[in-house]
Write a protein that holds these residues in place. Sequence first.
Motif, PDB file in Angstrom:
ATOM      1  N   VAL A 260       0.843  -1.201   0.000  1.00 13.24           N
ATOM      2  CA  VAL A 260       0.000   0.000   0.000  1.00 13.24           C
ATOM      3  C   VAL A 260       0.879   1.253   0.000  1.00 13.24           C
ATOM      4  O   VAL A 260       0.602   2.231  -0.716  1.00 13.24           O
ATOM      5  CB  VAL A 260      -0.946   0.002   1.223  1.00 13.24           C
ATOM      6  CG1 VAL A 260      -1.692   1.342   1.316  1.00 13.24           C
ATOM      7  CG2 VAL A 260      -1.943  -1.137   1.138  1.00 13.24           C
ATOM      8  N   ALA A 261       1.955   1.232   0.772  1.00 12.90           N
ATOM      9  CA  ALA A 261       2.845   2.402   0.849  1.00 12.90           C
ATOM     10  C   ALA A 261       3.484   2.676  -0.506  1.00 12.90           C
ATOM     11  O   ALA A 261       3.619   3.850  -0.917  1.00 12.90           O
ATOM     12  CB  ALA A 261       3.918   2.174   1.907  1.00 12.90           C
ATOM     13  N   GLU A 262       3.874   1.635  -1.228  1.00  8.67           N
ATOM     14  CA  GLU A 262       4.489   1.818  -2.545  1.00  8.67           C
ATOM     15  C   GLU A 262       3.475   2.339  -3.555  1.00  8.67           C
ATOM     16  O   GLU A 262       3.805   3.185  -4.401  1.00  8.67           O
ATOM     17  CB  GLU A 262       5.101   0.501  -3.030  1.00  8.67           C
ATOM     18  CG  GLU A 262       6.352   0.118  -2.250  1.00  8.67           C
ATOM     19  CD  GLU A 262       6.807  -1.298  -2.536  1.00  8.67           C
ATOM     20  OE1 GLU A 262       8.022  -1.558  -2.420  1.00  8.67           O
ATOM     21  OE2 GLU A 262       5.948  -2.161  -2.869  1.00  8.67           O
ATOM     22  N   VAL A 263       2.243   1.870  -3.477  1.00  6.69           N
ATOM     23  CA  VAL A 263       1.187   2.399  -4.358  1.00  6.69           C
ATOM     24  C   VAL A 263       0.938   3.868  -4.031  1.00  6.69           C
ATOM     25  O   VAL A 263       0.818   4.713  -4.923  1.00  6.69           O
ATOM     26  CB  VAL A 263      -0.112   1.582  -4.203  1.00  6.69           C
ATOM     27  CG1 VAL A 263      -1.269   2.266  -4.942  1.00  6.69           C
ATOM     28  CG2 VAL A 263       0.083   0.166  -4.731  1.00  6.69           C
ATOM     29  N   ARG A 264       0.880   4.150  -2.748  1.00  5.58           N
ATOM     30  CA  ARG A 264       0.638   5.538  -2.323  1.00  5.58           C
ATOM     31  C   ARG A 264       1.774   6.451  -2.809  1.00  5.58           C
ATOM     32  O   ARG A 264       1.521   7.572  -3.275  1.00  5.58           O
ATOM     33  CB  ARG A 264       0.533   5.576  -0.799  1.00  5.58           C
ATOM     34  CG  ARG A 264       0.067   6.903  -0.237  1.00  5.58           C
ATOM     35  CD  ARG A 264      -0.137   6.816   1.270  1.00  5.58           C
ATOM     36  NE  ARG A 264      -1.341   6.055   1.603  1.00  5.58           N
ATOM     37  CZ  ARG A 264      -1.361   4.992   2.418  1.00  5.58           C
ATOM     38  NH1 ARG A 264      -0.224   4.542   2.951  1.00  5.58           N
ATOM     39  NH2 ARG A 264      -2.498   4.386   2.684  1.00  5.58           N
ATOM     40  N   GLY A 266       3.621   6.007  -5.459  1.00  3.63           N
ATOM     41  CA  GLY A 266       3.468   6.180  -6.901  1.00  3.63           C
ATOM     42  C   GLY A 266       2.413   7.213  -7.228  1.00  3.63           C
ATOM     43  O   GLY A 266       2.601   8.074  -8.106  1.00  3.63           O
ATOM     44  N   LEU A 267       1.295   7.146  -6.522  1.00  3.63           N
ATOM     45  CA  LEU A 267       0.214   8.107  -6.771  1.00  3.63           C
ATOM     46  C   LEU A 267       0.637   9.532  -6.422  1.00  3.63           C
ATOM     47  O   LEU A 267       0.131  10.498  -7.003  1.00  3.63           O
ATOM     48  CB  LEU A 267      -1.019   7.718  -5.946  1.00  3.63           C
ATOM     49  CG  LEU A 267      -1.713   6.396  -6.326  1.00  3.63           C
ATOM     50  CD1 LEU A 267      -2.803   6.064  -5.322  1.00  3.63           C
ATOM     51  CD2 LEU A 267      -2.302   6.494  -7.729  1.00  3.63           C
ATOM     52  N   ARG A 281      -1.522   4.797 -15.394  1.00  2.29           N
ATOM     53  CA  ARG A 281      -0.811   3.927 -16.337  1.00  2.29           C
ATOM     54  C   ARG A 281       0.692   4.066 -16.161  1.00  2.29           C
ATOM     55  O   ARG A 281       1.423   3.061 -16.133  1.00  2.29           O
ATOM     56  CB  ARG A 281      -1.215   4.271 -17.773  1.00  2.29           C
ATOM     57  CG  ARG A 281      -0.446   3.475 -18.841  1.00  2.29           C
ATOM     58  CD  ARG A 281      -0.904   3.879 -20.235  1.00  2.29           C
ATOM     59  NE  ARG A 281      -0.712   5.294 -20.489  1.00  2.29           N
ATOM     60  CZ  ARG A 281       0.450   5.859 -20.832  1.00  2.29           C
ATOM     61  NH1 ARG A 281       1.546   5.112 -20.918  1.00  2.29           N
ATOM     62  NH2 ARG A 281       0.527   7.152 -21.058  1.00  2.29           N
ATOM     63  N   LYS A 282       1.176   5.304 -16.031  1.00  2.00           N
ATOM     64  CA  LYS A 282       2.609   5.549 -15.964  1.00  2.00           C
ATOM     65  C   LYS A 282       3.223   5.059 -14.649  1.00  2.00           C
ATOM     66  O   LYS A 282       4.293   4.452 -14.643  1.00  2.00           O
ATOM     67  CB  LYS A 282       2.888   7.045 -16.124  1.00  2.00           C
ATOM     68  CG  LYS A 282       2.622   7.568 -17.532  1.00  2.00           C
ATOM     69  CD  LYS A 282       2.838   9.076 -17.589  1.00  2.00           C
ATOM     70  CE  LYS A 282       2.538   9.637 -18.980  1.00  2.00           C
ATOM     71  NZ  LYS A 282       2.689  11.116 -19.003  1.00  2.00           N
ATOM     72  N   VAL A 283       2.551   5.316 -13.523  1.00  2.51           N
ATOM     73  CA  VAL A 283       3.192   5.033 -12.237  1.00  2.51           C
ATOM     74  C   VAL A 283       2.854   3.647 -11.681  1.00  2.51           C
ATOM     75  O   VAL A 283       3.624   3.093 -10.879  1.00  2.51           O
ATOM     76  CB  VAL A 283       2.846   6.111 -11.179  1.00  2.51           C
ATOM     77  CG1 VAL A 283       3.319   7.478 -11.645  1.00  2.51           C
ATOM     78  CG2 VAL A 283       1.358   6.126 -10.853  1.00  2.51           C
ATOM     79  N   LEU A 284       1.724   3.070 -12.137  1.00  2.00           N
ATOM     80  CA  LEU A 284       1.319   1.771 -11.597  1.00  2.00           C
ATOM     81  C   LEU A 284       1.038   0.724 -12.669  1.00  2.00           C
ATOM     82  O   LEU A 284       0.778  -0.439 -12.352  1.00  2.00           O
ATOM     83  CB  LEU A 284       0.062   1.932 -10.715  1.00  2.00           C
ATOM     84  CG  LEU A 284       0.217   2.796  -9.460  1.00  2.00           C
ATOM     85  CD1 LEU A 284      -1.127   2.940  -8.755  1.00  2.00           C
ATOM     86  CD2 LEU A 284       1.252   2.198  -8.505  1.00  2.00           C
ATOM     87  N   PRO A 302     -11.580   8.173  -2.991  1.00  2.00           N
ATOM     88  CA  PRO A 302     -11.248   9.006  -1.830  1.00  2.00           C
ATOM     89  C   PRO A 302      -9.912   9.717  -2.061  1.00  2.00           C
ATOM     90  O   PRO A 302      -9.193   9.412  -3.017  1.00  2.00           O
ATOM     91  CB  PRO A 302     -11.150   7.993  -0.693  1.00  2.00           C
ATOM     92  CG  PRO A 302     -10.771   6.713  -1.367  1.00  2.00           C
ATOM     93  CD  PRO A 302     -11.413   6.742  -2.719  1.00  2.00           C
ATOM     94  N   ASP A 303      -9.584  10.649  -1.179  1.00  2.00           N
ATOM     95  CA  ASP A 303      -8.316  11.362  -1.323  1.00  2.00           C
ATOM     96  C   ASP A 303      -7.141  10.385  -1.304  1.00  2.00           C
ATOM     97  O   ASP A 303      -6.188  10.517  -2.086  1.00  2.00           O
ATOM     98  CB  ASP A 303      -8.156  12.391  -0.192  1.00  2.00           C
ATOM     99  CG  ASP A 303      -9.141  13.546  -0.326  1.00  2.00           C
ATOM    100  OD1 ASP A 303      -9.619  13.774  -1.462  1.00  2.00           O
ATOM    101  OD2 ASP A 303      -9.453  14.172   0.698  1.00  2.00           O
ATOM    102  N   ASP A 304      -7.197   9.418  -0.424  1.00  2.00           N
ATOM    103  CA  ASP A 304      -6.167   8.379  -0.373  1.00  2.00           C
ATOM    104  C   ASP A 304      -6.781   7.095  -0.924  1.00  2.00           C
ATOM    105  O   ASP A 304      -7.452   6.358  -0.197  1.00  2.00           O
ATOM    106  CB  ASP A 304      -5.699   8.175   1.070  1.00  2.00           C
ATOM    107  CG  ASP A 304      -4.676   7.037   1.202  1.00  2.00           C
ATOM    108  OD1 ASP A 304      -4.125   6.621   0.148  1.00  2.00           O
ATOM    109  OD2 ASP A 304      -4.452   6.561   2.332  1.00  2.00           O
ATOM    110  N   PHE A 305      -6.573   6.832  -2.206  1.00  2.00           N
ATOM    111  CA  PHE A 305      -7.218   5.638  -2.754  1.00  2.00           C
ATOM    112  C   PHE A 305      -6.231   4.511  -3.059  1.00  2.00           C
ATOM    113  O   PHE A 305      -6.555   3.569  -3.765  1.00  2.00           O
ATOM    114  CB  PHE A 305      -8.127   5.975  -3.943  1.00  2.00           C
ATOM    115  CG  PHE A 305      -7.464   6.380  -5.221  1.00  2.00           C
ATOM    116  CD1 PHE A 305      -7.308   5.470  -6.266  1.00  2.00           C
ATOM    117  CD2 PHE A 305      -7.040   7.685  -5.410  1.00  2.00           C
ATOM    118  CE1 PHE A 305      -6.724   5.856  -7.460  1.00  2.00           C
ATOM    119  CE2 PHE A 305      -6.472   8.071  -6.597  1.00  2.00           C
ATOM    120  CZ  PHE A 305      -6.302   7.150  -7.631  1.00  2.00           C
TER     121      PHE A 305
END
Length: 396
Positions: A260-264, A266-267, A281-284, A302-305
């Motif tokens: 989750v932290a790595e996805v966050r 990237g976003l 597409r680019k970051v994930l 949500p703001d943190d999705f």
Amino acid sequence: MTQGLVIGAGPAGLAAAEEMAKAGMRVTVTEAMPSVARKFLMAGKSGLNLTKSEPMDQFIAAYGVIDLAMIPILRSFGPEQVIEFAESLGQEVFVGSTGRVFPRVMKASPLLRAWLRRLADLGVDLRTRWRWTGFDGVALRFDTPDGPVQLTPDATVLALGGASWARLGSRGDWIEHLPEGSVAPFAPANMGFMVEWSAHMEPFFGAPVKGCALHAGHVVERGEFVVSARGIEGGGIYAVSRAVRDGADLFLDLCPDLTVAEVRAGLARARGKSSLSNHLRKVLGLQGVKLALLNEFGRPFPDDFAPVIKALTLRLDGPRPMDEAISTAGGVRFSALTEGLMLKNRPGVFCAGEMLDWEAPTGGYLITGCLATGRWAGRAAAAHAGASLADASGGA
């Protein structure tokens, strides 16, 4: 010579017939359909997955919660024995990368033809278009091409299948002929689920979903599945279908190799003038059907999705109809059977295969279980007939 009867010519019935014939019985196999083992042949069209090559304890654990009576049956005829059985019929097998075992020819028909020849050599009499219509005292009634017939064998094995794929012969209508309370209600197993899609999903019907993980209850599956006009289906879905059917929510992890932290993180990268879709597409690497699923089930974001991407809740409208399921749960309760799979309320009548109250995941477990229960019931039926003959002759 004792007379044996097997009703149902799928893998379980044929396995029972072979054991009974080897024990010296004169065996008749009846089949309601015009030809035998239709579901078995259908399974072989996509590559006949006979069993799964893995340690026995792991193999048994894959069945999930099963009656303890099934464990010695599976141990008596597990993956090694299934492989030996196929090879004894001239079918070379190979083990795939996931441990699944297939005939080298990837078809069911050569194995079935060789098996039927072996049964014929053992004197097994096969009669098609014979539909069982119930009991008449100790006799069994049939509708046949030549009219009604009754048989009174020394031992009978019922191998009538579950309640899916009725067009292939598995109707489940045999329930009405068994003692009340002896059959657990049927439920679909290894099935897809219905989804009422919004219009934007239509371009993705038929698209495979890869590189995701499915979570349902304690089950985690990295298998592939397909988006169809009616919902979701395929191997990945079948693997979690039991848990979902039994009440668990289904979650889709769109980035299973990231935390989750790595996805966050990237976003959170600078997006500039890129649209959200291009940014994802680019970051994930989210695009195509995976991005469509995120939009279908995740909005409004949500703001943190990041947690949404890691555990996207799939809104389902129930399982596909039971007749479309690969197999079924439910069937004759083990509490209604002896250790030899004989009906306690009807001595001399045994049950085997999918009509028993057990279920198996995909991966060769179903065919193995059918072969194992068929052989177990066939041996018990032969022993029962032999004991009855000895009693009738005063033990001579």
